[in-house]
Design a protein around this motif. Sequence first.
Motif, PDB file in Angstrom:
ATOM      1  N   CYS A  86      -9.496 -11.135   5.128  1.00  0.00           N
ATOM      2  CA  CYS A  86      -8.439 -10.296   4.818  1.00  0.00           C
ATOM      3  C   CYS A  86      -8.401  -8.918   5.879  1.00  0.00           C
ATOM      4  CB  CYS A  86      -8.382  -9.715   3.553  1.00  0.00           C
ATOM      5  SG  CYS A  86      -7.196  -8.609   2.958  1.00  0.00           S
ATOM      6  N   THR A  87      -7.470  -8.436   6.441  1.00  0.00           N
ATOM      7  CA  THR A  87      -7.680  -7.363   7.128  1.00  0.00           C
ATOM      8  C   THR A  87      -6.686  -6.337   6.919  1.00  0.00           C
ATOM      9  OG1 THR A  87      -7.958  -6.536   9.640  1.00  0.00           O
ATOM     10  CG2 THR A  87      -6.066  -8.320   9.010  1.00  0.00           C
ATOM     11  N   ILE A  88      -6.781  -5.095   7.171  1.00  0.00           N
ATOM     12  CA  ILE A  88      -5.856  -4.116   6.675  1.00  0.00           C
ATOM     13  C   ILE A  88      -5.242  -3.578   7.852  1.00  0.00           C
ATOM     14  CG2 ILE A  88      -5.684  -1.614   6.111  1.00  0.00           C
ATOM     15  CD1 ILE A  88      -7.978  -2.241   4.197  1.00  0.00           C
ATOM     16  N   THR A  89      -3.801  -3.616   7.795  1.00  0.00           N
ATOM     17  CA  THR A  89      -3.014  -3.178   8.965  1.00  0.00           C
ATOM     18  C   THR A  89      -2.450  -1.668   8.889  1.00  0.00           C
ATOM     19  OG1 THR A  89      -0.866  -3.816   8.061  1.00  0.00           O
ATOM     20  CG2 THR A  89      -2.443  -5.407   9.105  1.00  0.00           C
ATOM     21  N   LEU A  90      -1.806  -1.117   9.809  1.00  0.00           N
ATOM     22  CA  LEU A  90      -1.392   0.180   9.578  1.00  0.00           C
ATOM     23  C   LEU A  90      -0.309   0.110   8.794  1.00  0.00           C
ATOM     24  CD1 LEU A  90      -1.365   1.307  13.342  1.00  0.00           C
ATOM     25  CD2 LEU A  90      -2.923   2.232  11.564  1.00  0.00           C
ATOM     26  N   GLU A  91       0.674  -0.879   8.496  1.00  0.00           N
ATOM     27  CA  GLU A  91       1.610  -0.988   7.560  1.00  0.00           C
ATOM     28  C   GLU A  91       0.998  -0.867   6.212  1.00  0.00           C
ATOM     29  OE1 GLU A  91       5.441  -3.543   6.389  1.00  0.00           O
ATOM     30  OE2 GLU A  91       3.886  -4.382   7.759  1.00  0.00           O
ATOM     31  N   ASP A  92      -0.086  -1.760   6.166  1.00  0.00           N
ATOM     32  CA  ASP A  92      -0.808  -1.380   4.653  1.00  0.00           C
ATOM     33  C   ASP A  92      -1.130   0.064   4.398  1.00  0.00           C
ATOM     34  OD1 ASP A  92      -0.733  -4.290   4.311  1.00  0.00           O
ATOM     35  OD2 ASP A  92      -2.593  -4.431   5.286  1.00  0.00           O
ATOM     36  N   ILE A  93      -1.635   0.739   5.485  1.00  0.00           N
ATOM     37  CA  ILE A  93      -2.076   2.176   5.128  1.00  0.00           C
ATOM     38  C   ILE A  93      -0.833   3.083   4.772  1.00  0.00           C
ATOM     39  CG2 ILE A  93      -2.823   4.299   6.268  1.00  0.00           C
ATOM     40  CD1 ILE A  93      -4.957   2.053   5.541  1.00  0.00           C
ATOM     41  N   GLN A 142       0.502   1.626   1.039  1.00  0.00           N
ATOM     42  CA  GLN A 142      -0.384   1.884   0.042  1.00  0.00           C
ATOM     43  C   GLN A 142      -0.805   3.405  -0.351  1.00  0.00           C
ATOM     44  OE1 GLN A 142      -1.540  -0.395  -2.097  1.00  0.00           O
ATOM     45  NE2 GLN A 142      -0.293  -1.668  -1.476  1.00  0.00           N
ATOM     46  N   LEU A 143      -0.995   4.245   0.888  1.00  0.00           N
ATOM     47  CA  LEU A 143      -1.164   5.630   0.739  1.00  0.00           C
ATOM     48  C   LEU A 143      -0.144   6.576   1.180  1.00  0.00           C
ATOM     49  CD1 LEU A 143      -4.756   5.383   2.379  1.00  0.00           C
ATOM     50  CD2 LEU A 143      -4.462   5.335  -0.109  1.00  0.00           C
ATOM     51  N   GLY A 144       0.982   6.103   1.709  1.00  0.00           N
ATOM     52  CA  GLY A 144       2.014   7.053   2.153  1.00  0.00           C
ATOM     53  C   GLY A 144       1.652   7.774   3.413  1.00  0.00           C
ATOM     54  N   LEU A 145       0.645   7.239   3.982  1.00  0.00           N
ATOM     55  CA  LEU A 145       0.225   8.160   5.238  1.00  0.00           C
ATOM     56  C   LEU A 145       1.147   7.688   6.430  1.00  0.00           C
ATOM     57  CD1 LEU A 145      -3.694   7.981   4.983  1.00  0.00           C
ATOM     58  CD2 LEU A 145      -2.216   9.742   4.614  1.00  0.00           C
ATOM     59  N   PRO A 146       1.650   8.576   7.322  1.00  0.00           N
ATOM     60  CA  PRO A 146       2.406   8.170   8.321  1.00  0.00           C
ATOM     61  C   PRO A 146       1.642   7.917   9.427  1.00  0.00           C
ATOM     62  CG  PRO A 146       2.298  10.575   8.233  1.00  0.00           C
ATOM     63  CD  PRO A 146       1.528  10.022   7.012  1.00  0.00           C
ATOM     64  N   VAL A 147       1.941   6.753   9.867  1.00  0.00           N
ATOM     65  CA  VAL A 147       1.435   5.835  10.991  1.00  0.00           C
ATOM     66  C   VAL A 147       2.364   5.997  12.241  1.00  0.00           C
ATOM     67  CG1 VAL A 147       0.038   4.532   9.511  1.00  0.00           C
ATOM     68  CG2 VAL A 147       2.257   3.762  10.183  1.00  0.00           C
ATOM     69  N   ASP A 148       3.366   6.770  12.508  1.00  0.00           N
ATOM     70  CA  ASP A 148       4.286   6.761  13.516  1.00  0.00           C
ATOM     71  C   ASP A 148       4.317   8.084  14.319  1.00  0.00           C
ATOM     72  OD1 ASP A 148       5.373   8.206  11.502  1.00  0.00           O
ATOM     73  OD2 ASP A 148       7.398   6.992  11.856  1.00  0.00           O
ATOM     74  N   TRP A 149       3.238   8.899  14.014  1.00  0.00           N
ATOM     75  CA  TRP A 149       3.164  10.142  14.785  1.00  0.00           C
ATOM     76  C   TRP A 149       1.931   9.990  15.981  1.00  0.00           C
ATOM     77  CZ3 TRP A 149       3.193  13.757   9.998  1.00  0.00           C
ATOM     78  CH2 TRP A 149       4.549  13.698   9.363  1.00  0.00           C
ATOM     79  N   ASP A 150       1.496  11.279  16.641  1.00  0.00           N
ATOM     80  CA  ASP A 150       0.826  11.314  17.471  1.00  0.00           C
ATOM     81  C   ASP A 150      -0.749  10.845  16.979  1.00  0.00           C
ATOM     82  OD1 ASP A 150       2.537  12.245  19.317  1.00  0.00           O
ATOM     83  OD2 ASP A 150       1.960  14.173  19.069  1.00  0.00           O
ATOM     84  N   VAL A 151      -1.488  10.499  17.775  1.00  0.00           N
ATOM     85  CA  VAL A 151      -2.804   9.982  17.446  1.00  0.00           C
ATOM     86  C   VAL A 151      -3.826  11.287  17.270  1.00  0.00           C
ATOM     87  CG1 VAL A 151      -5.085   8.720  18.173  1.00  0.00           C
ATOM     88  CG2 VAL A 151      -2.729   7.733  18.535  1.00  0.00           C
ATOM     89  N   VAL A 152      -4.581  11.292  16.347  1.00  0.00           N
ATOM     90  CA  VAL A 152      -5.534  12.549  15.919  1.00  0.00           C
ATOM     91  C   VAL A 152      -6.546  11.982  16.755  1.00  0.00           C
ATOM     92  CG1 VAL A 152      -6.833  13.827  14.458  1.00  0.00           C
ATOM     93  CG2 VAL A 152      -4.623  13.146  14.063  1.00  0.00           C
ATOM     94  N   MET A 153      -7.270  12.802  17.689  1.00  0.00           N
ATOM     95  CA  MET A 153      -8.344  12.622  18.285  1.00  0.00           C
ATOM     96  C   MET A 153      -9.577  13.467  18.247  1.00  0.00           C
ATOM     97  SD  MET A 153      -7.954   9.475  19.816  1.00  0.00           S
ATOM     98  CE  MET A 153      -9.227   9.630  21.401  1.00  0.00           C
ATOM     99  N   GLY A 154      -9.775  13.921  17.126  1.00  0.00           N
ATOM    100  CA  GLY A 154     -11.059  15.213  16.883  1.00  0.00           C
ATOM    101  C   GLY A 154     -10.805  15.626  15.546  1.00  0.00           C
ATOM    102  N   PRO A 155     -11.624  16.542  15.191  1.00  0.00           N
ATOM    103  CA  PRO A 155     -11.330  17.387  13.942  1.00  0.00           C
ATOM    104  C   PRO A 155     -10.080  17.892  13.571  1.00  0.00           C
ATOM    105  CG  PRO A 155     -13.049  18.768  15.469  1.00  0.00           C
ATOM    106  CD  PRO A 155     -12.443  17.190  16.293  1.00  0.00           C
TER     107      PRO A 155
END
Length: 64
Positions: A36-43, A46-59
Amino acid sequence: MARMLRGTKLDPSIINAFFKRWRLDTHTFHLPCGECTITLEDINLQLGLPVDWDVVMGPVVSVD
């Protein structure tokens, strides 16, 4: 992050069980029913986290 997970119950025993079944070489969980693998769609679902915005690359600093 805590605000996004509000209402979500994290069960340490379940987290530990998944941790033990994680295979770093294939980035999958090895479960009795198969791999089993977890995809961005799963995130997103399941968590309601947006996955279609800018990438976070740091703190990230929260003002809360």
